[in-house]
Design an enzyme around this catalytic site. Structure first.
Site, PDB file in Angstrom:
ATOM      1  N   CYS A 297     -19.505  -1.912   6.523  1.00 41.07           N
ATOM      2  CA  CYS A 297     -19.820  -2.666   5.297  1.00 41.07           C
ATOM      3  C   CYS A 297     -19.091  -4.007   5.282  1.00 41.07           C
ATOM      4  CB  CYS A 297     -19.518  -1.851   4.041  1.00 41.07           C
ATOM      5  SG  CYS A 297     -17.858  -1.210   3.941  1.00 41.07           S
TER       6      CYS A 297
ATOM      7  N   CYS B 203     -24.031  -4.853   2.426  1.00 41.82           N
ATOM      8  CA  CYS B 203     -23.105  -3.737   2.710  1.00 41.82           C
ATOM      9  C   CYS B 203     -23.753  -2.397   2.374  1.00 41.82           C
ATOM     10  CB  CYS B 203     -21.799  -3.922   1.935  1.00 41.82           C
ATOM     11  SG  CYS B 203     -22.019  -4.153   0.168  1.00 41.82           S
TER      12      CYS B 203
ATOM     13  N   CYS C  11     -20.938  -8.111   5.697  1.00 37.74           N
ATOM     14  CA  CYS C  11     -20.734  -9.017   4.551  1.00 37.74           C
ATOM     15  C   CYS C  11     -20.825 -10.481   4.997  1.00 37.74           C
ATOM     16  CB  CYS C  11     -19.373  -8.745   3.920  1.00 37.74           C
ATOM     17  SG  CYS C  11     -19.055  -9.801   2.498  1.00 37.74           S
TER      18      CYS C  11
ATOM     19  N   CYS D 222     -24.265   0.649   5.200  1.00 34.10           N
ATOM     20  CA  CYS D 222     -23.458   1.885   5.137  1.00 34.10           C
ATOM     21  C   CYS D 222     -24.274   3.072   5.644  1.00 34.10           C
ATOM     22  CB  CYS D 222     -22.997   2.144   3.702  1.00 34.10           C
ATOM     23  SG  CYS D 222     -22.088   3.697   3.581  1.00 34.10           S
TER      24      CYS D 222
ATOM     25  N   ASP E  63       0.837  -1.192   0.000  1.00 34.06           N
ATOM     26  CA  ASP E  63       0.000   0.000   0.000  1.00 34.06           C
ATOM     27  C   ASP E  63       0.874   1.245   0.000  1.00 34.06           C
ATOM     28  OD1 ASP E  63      -2.314   1.452   0.045  1.00 34.06           O
ATOM     29  OD2 ASP E  63      -2.658   1.272   2.201  1.00 34.06           O
TER      30      ASP E  63
HETATM   31  S1  SF4 Z   1     -21.381 -10.253  -0.489  1.00 36.21           S
HETATM   32 FE1  SF4 Z   1     -20.417  -8.688   0.817  1.00 36.21          FE
HETATM   33  S2  SF4 Z   1     -19.576  -7.160  -0.600  1.00 36.21           S
HETATM   34 FE2  SF4 Z   1     -21.036  -8.420  -1.763  1.00 36.21          FE
HETATM   35  S3  SF4 Z   1     -22.965  -7.295  -1.630  1.00 36.21           S
HETATM   36 FE3  SF4 Z   1     -22.963  -8.767   0.071  1.00 36.21          FE
HETATM   37  S4  SF4 Z   1     -22.128  -7.578   1.795  1.00 36.21           S
HETATM   38 FE4  SF4 Z   1     -21.623  -6.464  -0.064  1.00 36.21          FE
HETATM   39  S1  SF4 Z   2     -16.436   2.016   5.447  1.00 37.82           S
HETATM   40 FE1  SF4 Z   2     -18.146   1.092   4.332  1.00 37.82          FE
HETATM   41  S2  SF4 Z   2     -19.921   1.291   5.698  1.00 37.82           S
HETATM   42 FE2  SF4 Z   2     -18.352   2.649   6.469  1.00 37.82          FE
HETATM   43  S3  SF4 Z   2     -18.888   4.622   5.559  1.00 37.82           S
HETATM   44 FE3  SF4 Z   2     -17.348   3.657   4.221  1.00 37.82          FE
HETATM   45  S4  SF4 Z   2     -18.509   2.571   2.682  1.00 37.82           S
HETATM   46 FE4  SF4 Z   2     -19.920   3.069   4.362  1.00 37.82          FE
END
Ligand code: SF4
Ligand code: SF4
Length: 329
Positions: free
Chosen positions: A258, A208, A262, A212, A138
């Site tokens: 997010c 996700c 998942c 958010c 990174d």
């Molecule tokens: S599998 Fe994970 S990244 Fe894909 S839409 Fe669902 S929460 Fe989002």
């Molecule tokens: S890290 Fe993911 S859930 Fe958190 S603000 Fe950013 S996009 Fe939204």
């Protein structure tokens, strides 16, 4: 020069502690990915991260980072820990009351940990950093999620993160560029057709997007960084936009919402076994009241050799003050 054994490379990666390793042919990004980058920058969705505009030509073609590059080795290093519930677990009341950092921020600075491991990796393969190899953690303009996907590690999800099948997304990504050729690669056409494309692991899931709090995700695998709490609480300088403290809820550095939503993480995340990435006891001992009183001296002591330094003391204090204000309403 004899070709490197891809089997040996992958075995070495496993021995060093990487959860996944794959090989790809470096070269210009495909047109669709280049178009995504150009659109992202043109629309200003990178907010104040001007460094993303710099060296765009290298981001679009990693061969410009090493003369004669023939092999891109991509690795993933697990940083998950169960300080916050890791899988389908409900936090107990005490945990719910505590304030926290994003999960990746509790250990040593991942840039250092990853680089050290990649240098060891090179050494084990008998290669030298310099004219024949470079390592990246990174730290250079590489489209690391794309290359990890191309090398067969997984697929970019709707939350913009790289998801490893049966493993989730709590991984740091690292790369090695080598001038040597390998005897086998993972970016074959068959592989690409199977699952090596964005959203291939998402199906109809939108967990996700729903999780958010700032509507930063566009549902197509992209995001508006200027709305994302990870950007606002770490990269952004100056005052936070109104409502940020409320959106932060209990996390004052970064955001995992997010990722935590998942299903790949909720079902498969495993705790890291990398000691440097495990939570520092001094951090886990901090209670909400301690964070509220965080002084510059505390900050220096707690975050020595930590990636949290990126937000600087002023940034962290600003975030904590925003949460404190929100909680006093
Ligand atoms: S599998 Fe994970 S990244 Fe894909 S839409 Fe669902 S929460 Fe989002
Ligand atoms: S890290 Fe993911 S859930 Fe958190 S603000 Fe950013 S996009 Fe939204």
């Amino acid at each position: 020069m004899s070709k490197l054994s891809s089997r040996l490379i992958k075995e070495t990666a496993r021995r060093i502690g990487f959860s996944a390793c794959g090989l790809a042919h470096p070269g210009p990004l495909p047109a669709w990915r280049e178009a995504e980058w150009r659109r992202f920058l043109l629309e200003g969705r990178h907010a104040e991260m001007n460094y993303l505009e710099k060296h765009l030509e290298k981001r679009l073609n990693p061969c410009l980072l090493l003369d004669g590059a023939r092999t891109m080795v991509c690795v993933a290093l697990n940083y998950a820990h169960s300080l916050a519930p890791l899988r389908d677990e409900t936090p107990d009341e005490n945990e719910e009351n505590e304030w926290k950092l994003a999960r990746y921020a509790y250990g040593d600075d991942y840039h250092d940990v990853m680089k050290q491991k990649l240098r060891l990796f090179l050494h084990e393969l008998g290669l030298e950093e310099g004219a024949e190899a470079r390592v990246f953690a990174d730290t250079a303009p590489i489209d690391e999620k794309f290359w990890a996907m191309r090398a067969g590690l997984g697929a970019i999800g709707r939350n913009t993160q790289l998801i490893l099948p049966q493993a989730g997304s709590y991984f740091f990504l690292g790369e090695m560029l080598l001038t040597a050729e390998a005897d086998a690669y993972d970016d074959t056409a068959a592989h690409a057709a199977a699952k090596n494309v964005p959203l291939a692991l998402c199906g109809n899931c939108r967990a996700c997007i729903e999780a958010c709090p700032t509507k930063a995700l566009d549902g197509k695998g992209g995001m508006d960084a200027g709305r994302c709490l990870s950007y606002l609480t770490i990269e952004h300088r100056g005052a936070l936009p109104p409502g940020t403290g409320f959106a932060m809820k209990d996390c004052f550095y970064g955001c995992d919402r997010c990722a935590e939503a998942c299903p790949w993480n909720r079902r498969f995340a495993q705790e890291t076994n990398c000691p440097e990435l495990m939570p520092r006891p001094a951090l886990t001992a901090m209670q909400r009241e301690d964070w509220m009183k965080l002084s510059r001296e505390d900050y220096t002591r707690l975050f020595r050799k930590s990636a949290v330094k990126r937000a600087k003391f002023e940034g962290l204090r600003r975030n904590i003050d925003a949460l404190t204000e929100e909680n006093s309403r």
